[in-house]
Design an enzyme around this catalytic site. Structure first.
Site, mmCIF file in Angstrom:
data_model
loop_
_atom_site.group_PDB
_atom_site.id
_atom_site.type_symbol
_atom_site.label_atom_id
_atom_site.label_comp_id
_atom_site.label_asym_id
_atom_site.label_seq_id
_atom_site.Cartn_x
_atom_site.Cartn_y
_atom_site.Cartn_z
ATOM 1 N N LYS A 86 54.531 126.533 -74.544
ATOM 2 C CA LYS A 86 54.440 125.771 -73.276
ATOM 3 C C LYS A 86 55.720 124.961 -73.155
ATOM 4 O O LYS A 86 55.856 123.915 -73.776
ATOM 5 C CB LYS A 86 53.222 124.858 -73.338
ATOM 6 C CG LYS A 86 52.640 124.426 -71.998
ATOM 7 C CD LYS A 86 53.607 123.793 -71.038
ATOM 8 C CE LYS A 86 53.645 122.298 -71.096
ATOM 9 N NZ LYS A 86 54.750 121.730 -70.275
ATOM 10 N N GLU A 145 57.483 116.507 -83.751
ATOM 11 C CA GLU A 145 58.903 116.091 -83.730
ATOM 12 C C GLU A 145 59.031 115.143 -82.554
ATOM 13 O O GLU A 145 59.075 115.581 -81.399
ATOM 14 C CB GLU A 145 59.806 117.311 -83.542
ATOM 15 C CG GLU A 145 59.793 118.291 -84.700
ATOM 16 C CD GLU A 145 60.533 117.781 -85.910
ATOM 17 O OE1 GLU A 145 61.322 116.821 -85.766
ATOM 18 O OE2 GLU A 145 60.317 118.316 -87.000
ATOM 19 N N CYS A 197 67.408 113.804 -79.121
ATOM 20 C CA CYS A 197 66.504 112.960 -79.913
ATOM 21 C C CYS A 197 67.257 112.286 -81.055
ATOM 22 O O CYS A 197 66.844 111.243 -81.539
ATOM 23 C CB CYS A 197 65.363 113.795 -80.454
ATOM 24 S SG CYS A 197 65.936 115.250 -81.329
ATOM 25 N N GLU A 236 64.717 104.431 -76.709
ATOM 26 C CA GLU A 236 65.703 105.484 -76.452
ATOM 27 C C GLU A 236 66.228 105.342 -75.032
ATOM 28 O O GLU A 236 65.432 105.350 -74.089
ATOM 29 C CB GLU A 236 65.010 106.846 -76.488
ATOM 30 C CG GLU A 236 64.772 107.462 -77.812
ATOM 31 C CD GLU A 236 64.053 108.810 -77.650
ATOM 32 O OE1 GLU A 236 62.988 108.855 -77.020
ATOM 33 O OE2 GLU A 236 64.571 109.793 -78.174
HETATM 34 P P1 NAP Z 1 57.454 114.493 -73.186
HETATM 35 O O1 NAP Z 1 57.212 113.794 -71.907
HETATM 36 O O2 NAP Z 1 56.675 114.097 -74.370
HETATM 37 O O3 NAP Z 1 57.246 116.043 -72.869
HETATM 38 C C1 NAP Z 1 57.404 117.020 -73.858
HETATM 39 C C2 NAP Z 1 56.448 118.164 -73.595
HETATM 40 O O4 NAP Z 1 55.108 117.684 -73.659
HETATM 41 C C3 NAP Z 1 56.607 118.802 -72.220
HETATM 42 O O5 NAP Z 1 56.413 120.192 -72.347
HETATM 43 C C4 NAP Z 1 55.474 118.174 -71.424
HETATM 44 O O6 NAP Z 1 55.004 118.990 -70.379
HETATM 45 C C5 NAP Z 1 54.408 118.077 -72.496
HETATM 46 N N1 NAP Z 1 53.368 117.094 -72.215
HETATM 47 C C6 NAP Z 1 53.425 115.991 -71.434
HETATM 48 N N2 NAP Z 1 52.241 115.338 -71.475
HETATM 49 C C7 NAP Z 1 51.425 116.043 -72.285
HETATM 50 C C8 NAP Z 1 50.079 115.890 -72.723
HETATM 51 N N3 NAP Z 1 49.329 114.850 -72.340
HETATM 52 N N4 NAP Z 1 49.562 116.812 -73.558
HETATM 53 C C9 NAP Z 1 50.295 117.852 -73.964
HETATM 54 N N5 NAP Z 1 51.583 118.057 -73.593
HETATM 55 C C10 NAP Z 1 52.135 117.160 -72.764
HETATM 56 O O7 NAP Z 1 58.960 114.378 -73.650
HETATM 57 P P2 NAP Z 1 60.270 114.626 -72.797
HETATM 58 O O8 NAP Z 1 60.540 113.421 -72.004
HETATM 59 O O9 NAP Z 1 60.202 115.934 -72.106
HETATM 60 O O10 NAP Z 1 61.347 114.809 -73.960
HETATM 61 C C11 NAP Z 1 62.089 113.767 -74.454
HETATM 62 C C12 NAP Z 1 61.467 113.228 -75.719
HETATM 63 O O11 NAP Z 1 61.425 114.246 -76.703
HETATM 64 C C13 NAP Z 1 62.310 112.130 -76.315
HETATM 65 O O12 NAP Z 1 61.469 111.119 -76.786
HETATM 66 C C14 NAP Z 1 63.021 112.813 -77.467
HETATM 67 O O13 NAP Z 1 63.442 111.967 -78.498
HETATM 68 C C15 NAP Z 1 61.979 113.760 -77.931
HETATM 69 N N6 NAP Z 1 62.574 114.844 -78.690
HETATM 70 C C16 NAP Z 1 62.340 114.903 -80.031
HETATM 71 C C17 NAP Z 1 62.930 115.899 -80.782
HETATM 72 C C18 NAP Z 1 62.702 116.014 -82.263
HETATM 73 O O14 NAP Z 1 63.057 117.029 -82.816
HETATM 74 N N7 NAP Z 1 62.111 115.022 -82.908
HETATM 75 C C19 NAP Z 1 63.763 116.839 -80.160
HETATM 76 C C20 NAP Z 1 63.985 116.729 -78.798
HETATM 77 C C21 NAP Z 1 63.372 115.732 -78.066
HETATM 78 P P3 NAP Z 1 55.494 118.790 -68.851
HETATM 79 O O15 NAP Z 1 56.966 118.921 -68.888
HETATM 80 O O16 NAP Z 1 54.833 119.918 -68.137
HETATM 81 O O17 NAP Z 1 55.026 117.439 -68.432
#
Ligand code: NAP
Length: 475
Positions: A171, A246, A280, A377
């Site tokens: 997804k 992650e 990240c 962040e």
């Molecule tokens: P996000 O809002 O958590 O979204 C990530 C994924 O989760 C998307 O596919 C999103 O779908 C989905 N999602 C949202 N709400 C959900 C729920 N209630 N249940 C299940 N899935 C759900 O994060 P983001 O803003 O896209 O990404 C940035 C974040 O990712 C930052 O905090 C960054 O640090 C972190 N990150 C961490 C790593 C690592 O390796 N640790 C790597 C890259 C990024 P939709 O897009 O359809 O809403």
């Protein structure tokens, strides 16, 4: 406008309602992507379970050959995929190419690891018994990924899951589904059996709940925000579903006065600006030792000012747009908050241009510890810099966060380097290295940055069950 199907059980499905994909450089729609409802996701899980029955029986070598075939397909189509990635994510084209090369390297690494899902034999302590420890695939894996590295983070889950003998449903983030669909096209062209790899899109919380609650889905692996990670942990409690997480980061960079200034500036710049600061492991807080503080500010600001901002498709662009309006609004709010708390803006600070979601590369000096850009962040090319005096103080500041994904330090003192490596609370530590990630070493967070590790020889463990087989023998 192009309408993109989803890849389900070896077929391409066009299904409404469609979600628009926006080019963050222009704010304009570039494609529409199909979505499915929760019942169809359940069907995908059932199909993946069916596919698992034969995929698990292949040898690791055979599965590895499929991974290599996917890598070949990605390489053959890399020009087109890089353009797609830049269009939907905004990153400069050269960085899209680097991400593709990284994804290909992951596939090669796990193609090799597929042959090494070793168990062991434990010497018996009772006559007539032998003890085997074997590793088995888990079954269907549900993977949820973010938009910032739309190809490599999907591959980072799919490659080890498939190498270990699982089937996987991906997804991707709603902002960047096109790279995931391109990956599915490569999987299809590589001839993987139907149902082994699928791509779904739709209501994210609903899909997440289906992954967590469906008994045929045996593992959920997630990359994204700590906030959503907490929601998944709460959901997993109901079914005791194994999770790999992650999550977010808040990486510190410590710059000591013994380091060559240029080396520190270039290292901090790489850690700050890669992917337009939306990584990240991006440097979120830069702490500089007092004797070189003003010199560092001057040299770093000069480099930030020299960066070319623009559409990632343009030549020699260093800084693309932020992903969306929410990302831009957050970055501007962090700048405003820091300045209100007494920080000095040495360059940038404003939106760049009047279309898309660009921001000027920004340097903030004397940023206080309670500023938003120190606590959270910022996910933008906004460098929050402040001063420190002693090593102890620097370590305390670095560790003063709920996150622990990555940390950086620049020093020429070997003793100090080891002290830092052992004291900094982070899963990845770059010492004199602003770009520490590699396929061959484990990656993941401590504290609220996550559970488990991806990549390295640890990478497949997240997708394998360890079983003890006790043999009673008459010998
Ligand atoms: P996000 O809002 O958590 O979204 C990530 C994924 O989760 C998307 O596919 C999103 O779908 C989905 N999602 C949202 N709400 C959900 C729920 N209630 N249940 C299940 N899935 C759900 O994060 P983001 O803003 O896209 O990404 C940035 C974040 O990712 C930052 O905090 C960054 O640090 C972190 N990150 C961490 C790593 C690592 O390796 N640790 C790597 C890259 C990024 P939709 O897009 O359809 O809403």
């Amino acid at each position: 406008m192009k309408i993109c199907p989803l890849y389900l059980n070896g077929d391409w499905l066009v299904s409404s309602p469609f979600e628009q994909v926006i080019n963050p450089a222009t704010g304009e729609a570039i494609a529409q992507v199909s979505t499915i409802d929760r019942a169809r996701v359940a069907q995908a899980i059932a199909d993946a379970h069916e596919a698992f029955q034969s995929w698990r029986k292949l040898t690791g070598k055979a599965r590895g050959m499929f991974l290599r075939a996917i890598a070949d397909e990605i390489e053959n189509r890399s020009t087109e995929i890089a353009r797609t990635m830049t269009l939907e994510n905004g990153k400069p084209l050269a960085q899209s190419r680097t991400e593709i090369a990284f994804a290909v390297d992951h596939l090669h690494w796990f193609a090799e690891e597929a042959r090494r899902a070793y168990g062991r034999i434990v010497p018996q302590q009772v006559d007539g018994k032998r003890h085997l420890i074997i590793k088995s695939p888990m079954g269907v894996v549900g993977a949820i990924t973010p938009w910032n590295f739309p190809l490599v983070l999907a591959v980072r889950k799919a490659a080890p899951a498939l190498a270990a003998g699982n089937t996987i449903i991906l997804k991707p983030a709603e902002q960047t589904p096109l790279s995931a669909i391109a990956l599915a096209e490569c999987v299809a062209a590589a001839g993987l059996p139907k149902g082994v790899f699928q791509v779904v899109l739709g209501d994210a919380p609903e899909i997440g709940q289906e992954f967590l609650q469906n008994p045929l889905c045996r593992k959920v692996t997630f990359t994204g925000s700590t906030e959503v990670g907490r929601i998944l942990i709460a959901g997993a409690a109901q079914t005791v579903k194994p999770l790999s997480l992650e999550l977010g980061g808040n990486a510190p960079v410590l710059i000591f006065d013994d380091i060559d200034l240029d080396r520190a500036v270039e290292g901090a710049l790489a850690a700050k600006t890669r992917n337009t600061g939306q990584s990240c492991i991006a440097a979120n807080r830069v702490y500089v030792q007092r004797p070189i503080y003003e010199d560092f500010l001057e040299a770093f600001t000069a480099r930030m000012k020299s960066l070319k901002v623009g559409d990632g498709l343009e030549k020699d662009v260093d800084i693309g747009p932020l992903i969306d309006d929410a990302g831009l609004t957050k970055a501007l709010a962090h700048i405003e908050d820091a300045v209100a708390r007494g920080a000095r803006a040495l360059c940038g600070g404003k939106r760049f241009g009047d279309k898309g979601f660009f921001i000027e590369p920004t340097v903030l000096a004397d940023v206080p510890d309670d500023a938003l850009c120190t606590q959270e962040e910022t996910f933008a090319p906004v460098a929050a810099i402040s001063v420190f005096d002693t090593e102890e103080e620097a370590i305390a500041k670095a560790n003063d966060t709920i996150y622990g994904l990555s940390a950086y330090a620049f020093t020429a003192d070997l003793d100090r380097a080891f002290r830092l490596a052992e004291s900094l609370e982070a899963g990845t530590i770059g010492i004199n290295d602003g770009v520490p990630s590699t396929s061959i070493c484990p990656f993941g967070g401590v504290k609220q940055s996550g559970w488990g590790r991806e990549l390295g020889s640890e990478g497949m463990d997240a997708f394998l069950e360890t079983k003890h087989v006790s043999l009673g023998l008459q010998i």
